[in-house]
Design a protein around this motif. Sequence first.
Motif, PDB file in Angstrom:
ATOM      1  N   LYS A  25       0.816  -1.220   0.000  1.00  0.00           N
ATOM      2  CA  LYS A  25       0.000   0.000   0.000  1.00  0.00           C
ATOM      3  C   LYS A  25       0.848   1.268   0.000  1.00  0.00           C
ATOM      4  N   LEU A  26       2.176   1.102   0.096  1.00  0.00           N
ATOM      5  CA  LEU A  26       3.079   2.246   0.037  1.00  0.00           C
ATOM      6  C   LEU A  26       3.345   2.636  -1.412  1.00  0.00           C
ATOM      7  N   THR A  27       3.647   3.911  -1.595  1.00  0.00           N
ATOM      8  CA  THR A  27       4.044   4.402  -2.914  1.00  0.00           C
ATOM      9  C   THR A  27       5.474   4.945  -2.822  1.00  0.00           C
ATOM     10  N   GLY A  28       6.034   5.250  -3.963  1.00  0.00           N
ATOM     11  CA  GLY A  28       7.338   5.896  -3.966  1.00  0.00           C
ATOM     12  C   GLY A  28       7.311   7.212  -3.218  1.00  0.00           C
ATOM     13  N   LYS A  29       6.205   7.936  -3.333  1.00  0.00           N
ATOM     14  CA  LYS A  29       6.056   9.209  -2.611  1.00  0.00           C
ATOM     15  C   LYS A  29       6.135   8.993  -1.103  1.00  0.00           C
ATOM     16  N   ASP A  30       5.559   7.881  -0.635  1.00  0.00           N
ATOM     17  CA  ASP A  30       5.627   7.561   0.797  1.00  0.00           C
ATOM     18  C   ASP A  30       7.073   7.340   1.238  1.00  0.00           C
ATOM     19  N   LEU A  31       7.838   6.619   0.422  1.00  0.00           N
ATOM     20  CA  LEU A  31       9.225   6.337   0.772  1.00  0.00           C
ATOM     21  C   LEU A  31      10.059   7.622   0.793  1.00  0.00           C
ATOM     22  N   ILE A  32       9.826   8.493  -0.173  1.00  0.00           N
ATOM     23  CA  ILE A  32      10.543   9.770  -0.214  1.00  0.00           C
ATOM     24  C   ILE A  32      10.145  10.645   0.977  1.00  0.00           C
ATOM     25  N   ALA A  33       8.860  10.686   1.295  1.00  0.00           N
ATOM     26  CA  ALA A  33       8.394  11.476   2.449  1.00  0.00           C
ATOM     27  C   ALA A  33       9.005  10.937   3.739  1.00  0.00           C
ATOM     28  N   ALA A  34       9.110   9.617   3.852  1.00  0.00           N
ATOM     29  CA  ALA A  34       9.717   9.013   5.042  1.00  0.00           C
ATOM     30  C   ALA A  34      11.191   9.388   5.133  1.00  0.00           C
ATOM     31  N   GLU A  35      11.871   9.439   3.987  1.00  0.00           N
ATOM     32  CA  GLU A  35      13.279   9.843   3.995  1.00  0.00           C
ATOM     33  C   GLU A  35      13.418  11.292   4.447  1.00  0.00           C
ATOM     34  N   LYS A  36      12.575  12.176   3.927  1.00  0.00           N
ATOM     35  CA  LYS A  36      12.625  13.587   4.329  1.00  0.00           C
ATOM     36  C   LYS A  36      12.359  13.731   5.830  1.00  0.00           C
ATOM     37  N   ALA A  56      11.091   3.091  11.002  1.00  0.00           N
ATOM     38  CA  ALA A  56       9.960   3.473  11.852  1.00  0.00           C
ATOM     39  C   ALA A  56       9.012   4.405  11.111  1.00  0.00           C
ATOM     40  N   SER A  57       9.565   5.303  10.320  1.00  0.00           N
ATOM     41  CA  SER A  57       8.737   6.222   9.540  1.00  0.00           C
ATOM     42  C   SER A  57       7.908   5.467   8.506  1.00  0.00           C
ATOM     43  N   ILE A  58       8.487   4.451   7.902  1.00  0.00           N
ATOM     44  CA  ILE A  58       7.757   3.605   6.948  1.00  0.00           C
ATOM     45  C   ILE A  58       6.597   2.906   7.669  1.00  0.00           C
ATOM     46  N   VAL A  59       6.884   2.330   8.832  1.00  0.00           N
ATOM     47  CA  VAL A  59       5.832   1.655   9.615  1.00  0.00           C
ATOM     48  C   VAL A  59       4.738   2.657   9.971  1.00  0.00           C
ATOM     49  N   ALA A  60       5.117   3.847  10.383  1.00  0.00           N
ATOM     50  CA  ALA A  60       4.136   4.867  10.759  1.00  0.00           C
ATOM     51  C   ALA A  60       3.206   5.185   9.594  1.00  0.00           C
ATOM     52  N   LYS A  61       3.755   5.240   8.390  1.00  0.00           N
ATOM     53  CA  LYS A  61       2.927   5.521   7.212  1.00  0.00           C
ATOM     54  C   LYS A  61       1.939   4.382   6.955  1.00  0.00           C
ATOM     55  N   ILE A  62       2.367   3.161   7.171  1.00  0.00           N
ATOM     56  CA  ILE A  62       1.471   2.016   6.985  1.00  0.00           C
ATOM     57  C   ILE A  62       0.358   2.033   8.033  1.00  0.00           C
ATOM     58  N   VAL A  63       0.749   2.277   9.287  1.00  0.00           N
ATOM     59  CA  VAL A  63      -0.211   2.232  10.399  1.00  0.00           C
ATOM     60  C   VAL A  63      -1.112   3.459  10.413  1.00  0.00           C
ATOM     61  N   GLY A  64      -0.586   4.605   9.946  1.00  0.00           N
ATOM     62  CA  GLY A  64      -1.365   5.837   9.952  1.00  0.00           C
ATOM     63  C   GLY A  64      -1.238   6.618  11.245  1.00  0.00           C
ATOM     64  N   VAL A  65      -0.040   6.568  11.834  1.00  0.00           N
ATOM     65  CA  VAL A  65       0.233   7.305  13.072  1.00  0.00           C
ATOM     66  C   VAL A  65       1.511   8.124  12.878  1.00  0.00           C
ATOM     67  N   PRO A  66       1.745   9.112  13.750  1.00  0.00           N
ATOM     68  CA  PRO A  66       3.015   9.843  13.683  1.00  0.00           C
ATOM     69  C   PRO A  66       4.193   8.923  14.018  1.00  0.00           C
ATOM     70  N   PRO A  84      10.813  -6.822   9.997  1.00  0.00           N
ATOM     71  CA  PRO A  84      10.288  -7.105   8.658  1.00  0.00           C
ATOM     72  C   PRO A  84      10.365  -5.898   7.719  1.00  0.00           C
ATOM     73  N   THR A  85      10.339  -4.702   8.279  1.00  0.00           N
ATOM     74  CA  THR A  85      10.453  -3.502   7.448  1.00  0.00           C
ATOM     75  C   THR A  85      11.864  -3.408   6.876  1.00  0.00           C
ATOM     76  N   ALA A  86      12.863  -3.691   7.694  1.00  0.00           N
ATOM     77  CA  ALA A  86      14.242  -3.705   7.206  1.00  0.00           C
ATOM     78  C   ALA A  86      14.414  -4.764   6.124  1.00  0.00           C
ATOM     79  N   SER A  87      13.821  -5.909   6.339  1.00  0.00           N
ATOM     80  CA  SER A  87      13.884  -6.979   5.337  1.00  0.00           C
ATOM     81  C   SER A  87      13.250  -6.541   4.023  1.00  0.00           C
ATOM     82  N   PHE A  88      12.109  -5.870   4.107  1.00  0.00           N
ATOM     83  CA  PHE A  88      11.436  -5.353   2.914  1.00  0.00           C
ATOM     84  C   PHE A  88      12.335  -4.361   2.185  1.00  0.00           C
TER      85      PHE A  88
END
Length: 91
Positions: A25-36, A56-66, A84-88
């Motif tokens: 359910k993540l997009t490239g935009k999500d990954l870039i936003a998490a990096e920023k 953690a930022s990636i997980v937060a985007k999936i869960v929908g929390v800060p 599992p996020t690191a593995s992904f």
Amino acid sequence: MKIILNKGINVNDNIVTEIDLDFDKLTGKDLIAAEKETRHLGDQTPSVLLSMTYQASIVAKIVGVPVDDILALSATDFKKLIAPTASFLLG
């Protein structure tokens, strides 16, 4: 991938103990936003993919929390979500 948390996390005023880490359910935009966000928090890890703050930022985007809500989890619950996020990210 379903992850069962020991203590749970508050999501929309509900304590959630089961998280579905659906990386599709993540997009490239999500990954870039998490990096920023990670860099804004001061993380200077040379490869952002190796940063637990980024993960953690990636997980937060999936869960929908800060991201701070993910960072505040117990070490055991945090590890259950980060591994599992690191593995992904590195797979």
